[in-house]
Design an enzyme around this catalytic site. Structure first.
Site, PDB file in Angstrom:
ATOM      1  N   LYS A   1      23.431  14.298  10.240  1.00  0.00           N
ATOM      2  CA  LYS A   1      24.546  15.237  10.384  1.00  0.00           C
ATOM      3  C   LYS A   1      24.066  16.545  11.022  1.00  0.00           C
ATOM      4  O   LYS A   1      23.016  17.076  10.622  1.00  0.00           O
ATOM      5  CB  LYS A   1      25.129  15.523   8.990  1.00  0.00           C
ATOM      6  CG  LYS A   1      26.333  16.433   9.031  1.00  0.00           C
ATOM      7  CD  LYS A   1      26.845  16.720   7.628  1.00  0.00           C
ATOM      8  CE  LYS A   1      27.931  17.780   7.699  1.00  0.00           C
ATOM      9  NZ  LYS A   1      28.357  18.236   6.377  1.00  0.00           N
TER      10      LYS A   1
ATOM     11  N   ASN B   1      41.730   9.704  18.966  1.00  0.00           N
ATOM     12  CA  ASN B   1      42.983  10.174  19.554  1.00  0.00           C
ATOM     13  C   ASN B   1      44.153   9.746  18.669  1.00  0.00           C
ATOM     14  O   ASN B   1      43.953   9.119  17.629  1.00  0.00           O
ATOM     15  CB  ASN B   1      43.129   9.659  20.996  1.00  0.00           C
ATOM     16  CG  ASN B   1      43.158   8.147  21.054  1.00  0.00           C
ATOM     17  OD1 ASN B   1      44.060   7.512  20.522  1.00  0.00           O
ATOM     18  ND2 ASN B   1      42.142   7.558  21.682  1.00  0.00           N
TER      19      ASN B   1
ATOM     20  N   LYS C   1      43.683  -0.244  38.301  1.00  0.00           N
ATOM     21  CA  LYS C   1      43.140  -1.181  37.308  1.00  0.00           C
ATOM     22  C   LYS C   1      43.100  -2.604  37.852  1.00  0.00           C
ATOM     23  O   LYS C   1      42.484  -3.473  37.248  1.00  0.00           O
ATOM     24  CB  LYS C   1      43.998  -1.175  36.035  1.00  0.00           C
ATOM     25  CG  LYS C   1      44.215   0.195  35.434  1.00  0.00           C
ATOM     26  CD  LYS C   1      43.146   0.538  34.441  1.00  0.00           C
ATOM     27  CE  LYS C   1      43.322   1.965  33.949  1.00  0.00           C
ATOM     28  NZ  LYS C   1      42.279   2.384  33.037  1.00  0.00           N
TER      29      LYS C   1
ATOM     30  N   LYS D   1      48.179   3.629  38.626  1.00  0.00           N
ATOM     31  CA  LYS D   1      47.282   3.018  37.639  1.00  0.00           C
ATOM     32  C   LYS D   1      47.256   1.503  37.791  1.00  0.00           C
ATOM     33  O   LYS D   1      46.208   0.874  37.645  1.00  0.00           O
ATOM     34  CB  LYS D   1      47.730   3.416  36.230  1.00  0.00           C
ATOM     35  CG  LYS D   1      46.642   3.291  35.208  1.00  0.00           C
ATOM     36  CD  LYS D   1      46.861   4.223  34.031  1.00  0.00           C
ATOM     37  CE  LYS D   1      46.498   5.652  34.363  1.00  0.00           C
ATOM     38  NZ  LYS D   1      46.629   6.557  33.229  1.00  0.00           N
TER      39      LYS D   1
ATOM     40  N   ASP E   1      38.123   8.078  26.900  1.00  0.00           N
ATOM     41  CA  ASP E   1      37.538   8.117  28.248  1.00  0.00           C
ATOM     42  C   ASP E   1      36.057   8.448  28.208  1.00  0.00           C
ATOM     43  O   ASP E   1      35.299   7.986  29.048  1.00  0.00           O
ATOM     44  CB  ASP E   1      38.285   9.156  29.095  1.00  0.00           C
ATOM     45  CG  ASP E   1      39.699   8.687  29.410  1.00  0.00           C
ATOM     46  OD1 ASP E   1      39.843   7.513  29.818  1.00  0.00           O
ATOM     47  OD2 ASP E   1      40.657   9.460  29.221  1.00  0.00           O
TER      48      ASP E   1
ATOM     49  N   PRO F   1      33.067   2.732  29.746  1.00  0.00           N
ATOM     50  CA  PRO F   1      33.483   1.736  30.749  1.00  0.00           C
ATOM     51  C   PRO F   1      34.987   1.537  30.698  1.00  0.00           C
ATOM     52  O   PRO F   1      35.594   1.700  29.637  1.00  0.00           O
ATOM     53  CB  PRO F   1      32.762   0.467  30.298  1.00  0.00           C
ATOM     54  CG  PRO F   1      32.450   0.675  28.858  1.00  0.00           C
ATOM     55  CD  PRO F   1      32.283   2.147  28.656  1.00  0.00           C
ATOM     56  N   ASP F   2      35.588   1.208  31.827  1.00  0.00           N
ATOM     57  CA  ASP F   2      37.012   0.856  31.830  1.00  0.00           C
ATOM     58  C   ASP F   2      37.118  -0.634  31.489  1.00  0.00           C
ATOM     59  O   ASP F   2      36.833  -1.499  32.322  1.00  0.00           O
ATOM     60  CB  ASP F   2      37.648   1.166  33.192  1.00  0.00           C
ATOM     61  CG  ASP F   2      39.165   1.096  33.113  1.00  0.00           C
ATOM     62  OD1 ASP F   2      39.693   0.105  32.545  1.00  0.00           O
ATOM     63  OD2 ASP F   2      39.833   2.026  33.587  1.00  0.00           O
ATOM     64  N   ILE F   3      37.485  -0.910  30.252  1.00  0.00           N
ATOM     65  CA  ILE F   3      37.463  -2.289  29.734  1.00  0.00           C
ATOM     66  C   ILE F   3      38.464  -3.152  30.503  1.00  0.00           C
ATOM     67  O   ILE F   3      38.148  -4.259  30.952  1.00  0.00           O
ATOM     68  CB  ILE F   3      37.799  -2.307  28.226  1.00  0.00           C
ATOM     69  CG1 ILE F   3      36.844  -1.387  27.461  1.00  0.00           C
ATOM     70  CG2 ILE F   3      37.751  -3.725  27.689  1.00  0.00           C
ATOM     71  CD1 ILE F   3      37.251  -1.159  26.001  1.00  0.00           C
TER      72      ILE F   3
HETATM   73  O1  C5P Z   1      43.014   5.213  32.609  1.00  0.00           O
HETATM   74  P1  C5P Z   1      43.904   5.137  31.406  1.00  0.00           P
HETATM   75  O2  C5P Z   1      43.185   5.373  30.121  1.00  0.00           O
HETATM   76  O3  C5P Z   1      45.148   5.957  31.493  1.00  0.00           O
HETATM   77  O4  C5P Z   1      44.402   3.620  31.422  1.00  0.00           O
HETATM   78  C1  C5P Z   1      45.132   3.055  30.398  1.00  0.00           C
HETATM   79  C2  C5P Z   1      44.950   1.557  30.373  1.00  0.00           C
HETATM   80  O5  C5P Z   1      43.588   1.182  30.573  1.00  0.00           O
HETATM   81  C3  C5P Z   1      45.303   0.974  29.020  1.00  0.00           C
HETATM   82  O6  C5P Z   1      45.763  -0.365  29.235  1.00  0.00           O
HETATM   83  C4  C5P Z   1      43.968   1.020  28.283  1.00  0.00           C
HETATM   84  O7  C5P Z   1      43.944   0.057  27.245  1.00  0.00           O
HETATM   85  C5  C5P Z   1      42.986   0.695  29.395  1.00  0.00           C
HETATM   86  N1  C5P Z   1      41.662   1.369  29.277  1.00  0.00           N
HETATM   87  C6  C5P Z   1      40.514   0.603  29.111  1.00  0.00           C
HETATM   88  N2  C5P Z   1      39.281   1.216  29.077  1.00  0.00           N
HETATM   89  C7  C5P Z   1      39.174   2.547  29.205  1.00  0.00           C
HETATM   90  C8  C5P Z   1      40.327   3.345  29.381  1.00  0.00           C
HETATM   91  C9  C5P Z   1      41.559   2.709  29.410  1.00  0.00           C
HETATM   92  O8  C5P Z   1      40.620  -0.612  29.004  1.00  0.00           O
HETATM   93  N3  C5P Z   1      37.972   3.118  29.165  1.00  0.00           N
END
Ligand code: C5P
Length: 247
Positions: free
Chosen positions: A135, A56, A193, A189, A125, A153-155
């Site tokens: 390739k 991105n 989070k 958010k 995402d 995963p959402d870190i």
């Molecule tokens: O859900 P979104 O991507 O908009 O959330 C943004 C926040 O979550 C940022 O702080 C980003 O670093 C964190 N994030 C994460 N893991 C993901 C997606 C976002 O830690 N898979």
């Protein structure tokens, strides 16, 4: 290093920008003394095959500025950076990662010793369901490959729900890059989070730019930091984080 007279050894002058940095740091109030700040920055790169991938437009500039500002304020700082070409701020430790899973592994480990985590990275995402080890070849038939994805995963949410974050030993700060309705999205958010402080910005207005504008959202309300350079905003954000740590 090499000195002006041609000799090599101790006594070589620092580069002027390093001297300037050290002077700025010397005169900066040490509001984060004793803190260990972990910052994530930049995009992630999700490999499709050995030569292609998905990423991105995050430049990493905001996260790097936050790492620098935290170091100026007296913290020990570690930066976990996705693929960006930015120089490491002076005095800051850096771990380079590529994919969201790499980033998660580093951050989960480093978060165990951190007291503040600022998640400024633009984590992908989704990632391709499989990384092919050869390739994908175009065979001339006009057929196009079909990619399928799995969610990363959402870190941040993971670290924010850890024992240390829940008992107050680790203060977590999230970012939200939105295209519209910044306040509503940032508030939602923050709740999703599970972080005490969420920093909103408008994605297209910040990606790759040297300046930005921020909207801080916490349990008590909101604070707008008007458009300024990312370093100026990073210093203001660090002051706001320090204020919240003290109260
Ligand atoms: O859900 P979104 O991507 O908009 O959330 C943004 C926040 O979550 C940022 O702080 C980003 O670093 C964190 N994030 C994460 N893991 C993901 C997606 C976002 O830690 N898979």
């Amino acid at each position: 290093g090499e000195q002006a007279c041609g000799e090599t050894g101790d006594g070589r002058m620092l580069e002027p920008d390093e001297l300037l940095y050290d002077l700025i740091r010397f005169f900066t109030p040490k509001v984060l003394a004793g803190q260990h700040v972990l910052v994530s920055a930049g995009p992630t790169f999700e490999a499709i095959d050995p030569v292609r991938g998905l990423t991105n437009l995050s430049s990493g500039k905001m996260g790097f500025a936050i790492a620098r500002a935290a170091h100026e304020a007296g913290a020990q700082v570690t930066l976990v950076a996705g693929p960006v070409g930015l120089p490491t701020p002076r005095g800051v430790g850096r771990v380079n990662v590529k994919s969201a899973l790499n980033m998660q592994k580093s951050l989960d480990h480093l978060a165990q010793a951190a007291t503040v985590f600022v998640s400024a990275a633009a984590v992908a995402d989704w990632r391709p369901a499989q990384m092919l080890d050869q390739k994908i070849k175009k065979d001339g038939s006009g057929e196009v490959p079909t990619l399928s994805f799995v969610e990363n995963p959402d870190i941040l949410a993971g670290i924010a729900s850890s024992e240390r974050a829940r008992n107050g030993a680790l203060y977590c700060v999230g970012f939200a890059a939105e295209s519209h309705d910044l306040l509503a999205h940032a508030q939602a958010k923050r709740a999703r989070k599970g972080v005490p402080l969420l920093v909103g910005n408008i994605g297209p207005d910040t990606f790759g730019q040297d300046d930005n504008a921020l909207l801080l959202v916490d349990a008590h309300g909101t604070l707008e930091l008007p458009r300024a350079s990312k370093l100026v905003l990073a210093r203001q954000l660090i002051a706001e984080i320090a204020r919240r740590l003290q109260s």
